[in-house]
Design a protein around this motif. Structure first.
Motif: not given
Ligand code: COA
Length: 156
Positions: A76, A78, A84, A86, A88-89, A111, A113, A119
């Protein structure tokens, strides 16, 4: 830049984008590295998110079938510009929908995360509840015995 995007199953043209996106995150220690071979041979499990304006891949994720009662969300990622918003969600919800289609009762992820997956309804679980044989990817990980990722599960 608009915030319009579409989620679809990956096709062979996406392989380089998936490779570049996941490995750029891996270089930061956020996830495991993935060879092109591994991506190609599991391509049917991948979904991608496409920026409607540029047509580029902005996120990727896959749903691996581990056993008859368990799927895993993996790979996963993004793109940083799109985090940030939506994406990833939406992508994880699509992967859960795919697990439902397969009639899988549970989806797991390993993970760093934890707050993000909380969430989405995942709960932290003890890794030892899940037999080592399920963890194909762990065998390729240098941290094998010293895994610092958290197991999280959602029942669907
Ligand atoms: C982790 C990841 C997939 C999240 O995707 P994203 O598109 O940034 O997340 P979203 O915008 O869909 O967030 C959904 C919710 O989670 C929360 N959230 C996202 N990342 C967060 C974090 N690191 N810590 C706390 N909350 C987080 C958001 O605030 C949001 O909350 P809300 O629904 O109350 O507004 C993305 O940041 C990413 O690719 N990170 C780097 C790679 C990684 O770590 N991958 C995961 C491997 S398991």
């Amino acid at each position: 830049m608009t915030n319009n995007y579409e989620i679809r199953r990956a096709i062979v043209d996406d392989v380089d984008s998936i490779y570049n996106l996941t490995n750029s995150m891996a270089a930061q220690g956020l996830m495991l590295t993935r060879s092109k071979y591994k991506i190609v041979t599991s391509l049917s499990s991948f979904f991608v998110v496409i920026d409607s304006e540029s047509g580029k891949v902005i996120a990727t994720g896959s749903l691996a079938t581990l056993w008859t009662d368990l799927c895993e969300v993996c790979a996963l990622a993004v793109h940083p510009v799109w985090q940030g918003k939506g994406v990833g969600r939406a992508l994880v919800e699509q992967l859960i929908e795919e697990a439902r289609r397969l009639r899988m009762p549970q989806v797991i992820t390993l993970t760093y995360q934890v707050e993000f997956f909380k969430k989405l309804g995942f709960e932290v679980r003890d890794k030892n509840e899940f037999p080592r044989k399920l963890w194909r990817e762990c065998l390729e990980c240098p941290k094998l015995e010293n895994c610092d990722e958290t197991a999280m599960v959602i029942s669907i």
